[in-house]
Design an enzyme around this catalytic site. Structure first.
Site, PDB file in Angstrom:
ATOM      1  CE1 TYR A  47       1.090   0.247   4.094  1.00  0.00           C
ATOM      2  CE2 TYR A  47       0.667  -1.557   4.491  1.00  0.00           C
ATOM      3  CZ  TYR A  47       1.359  -0.437   5.280  1.00  0.00           C
ATOM      4  OH  TYR A  47       1.831  -0.780   6.175  1.00  0.00           O
ATOM      5  N   GLY A  48       1.922   1.271   0.279  1.00  0.00           N
ATOM      6  CA  GLY A  48       2.730   2.902  -0.264  1.00  0.00           C
ATOM      7  C   GLY A  48       3.565   2.434  -0.557  1.00  0.00           C
ATOM      8  CG  LEU A  57       7.020  -2.513  -0.338  1.00  0.00           C
ATOM      9  CD1 LEU A  57       6.910  -3.879   0.645  1.00  0.00           C
ATOM     10  CD2 LEU A  57       8.534  -3.287  -1.559  1.00  0.00           C
ATOM     11  CD  GLU A 105       7.536  -2.491   5.276  1.00  0.00           C
ATOM     12  OE1 GLU A 105       7.488  -1.995   5.914  1.00  0.00           O
ATOM     13  OE2 GLU A 105       7.055  -2.472   4.383  1.00  0.00           O
TER      14      GLU A 105
END
Length: 135
Positions: free
Chosen positions: A13-14, A16, A79
Site C-alpha cells: 500500500y506504499g 512497495l 518491514e
C-alpha cells in the site's frame, strides 16, 4: 523434475507499489491486481506509510503481488517483521474481478504521522512517472 515453489499473496500500500522507491523488491514477483482491503483500517504517513489495524476509518488501497518465500523473507526484513511492522493475512478485494482473496499485509502497532483519510498513499505521495530520456 522441477520442484514447485510455493507462492504467497502480499498486499502492498506504499513504497512497495509500482512507481515507488522500494518496488524493486517485487521486480521478480507477479503483479496480480489493484485491490482494497475488505475491512476498514487507517493509513498514516510520515514520509513512509503506516497502516494501523485498530482504528477503522476506510479501506486501504494498494496492489497485490504473488511472491516467493524468498521475496517474502526480504519483505519481512525490510518491514522489520515482527518487531516493527507485523505481517498478518487479511481479505482484499481485487479491482478487476471483484474476487476476495487472502493476502499478507504489514500493520504498524501504533499511530504515526498524518492520517490519509482516503486510505490511498498516492494522495500524499504521487507515483513517479516514467520519463523518456533524450539520448
Amino acid at each position: 523434475m522441477k520442484k514447485k515453489t510455493e507462492k504467497e499473496l502480499v498486499f502492498v500500500y506504499g513504497t512497495l507499489m509500482a512507481g515507488y522507491h522500494n518496488h524493486y523488491y517485487l521486480e521478480t514477483s507477479k503483479w496480480v491486481d489493484y485491490a482494497k482491503t475488505v475491512k476498514d483500517y487507517s493509513l498514516f504517513e510520515s514520509g513512509i506509510p503506516f497502516v494501523y489495524e485498530d482504528l477503522n476509518i476506510t479501506a486501504i488501497t494498494g496492489e497485490v503481488y504473488e511472491v516467493s518465500k524468498g521475496v517474502m523473507y526480504y519483505l519481512d526484513m525490510l518491514e522489520g517483521h515482527p518487531d516493527a511492522y507485523e505481517r498478518k493475512q487479511v481479505d482484499v478485494k481485487l479491482g478487476f474481478t471483484n474476487e476476495v482473496v487472502k493476502a499478507w499485509i504489514y500493520f504498524y502497532p501504533r499511530i504515526v504521522g498524518n492520517l490519509i483519510e482516503s486510505g490511498n498513499y498516492e494522495e500524499a505521495y504521487p507515483r513517479r512517472k516514467n520519463k523518456i530520456s533524450n539520448l
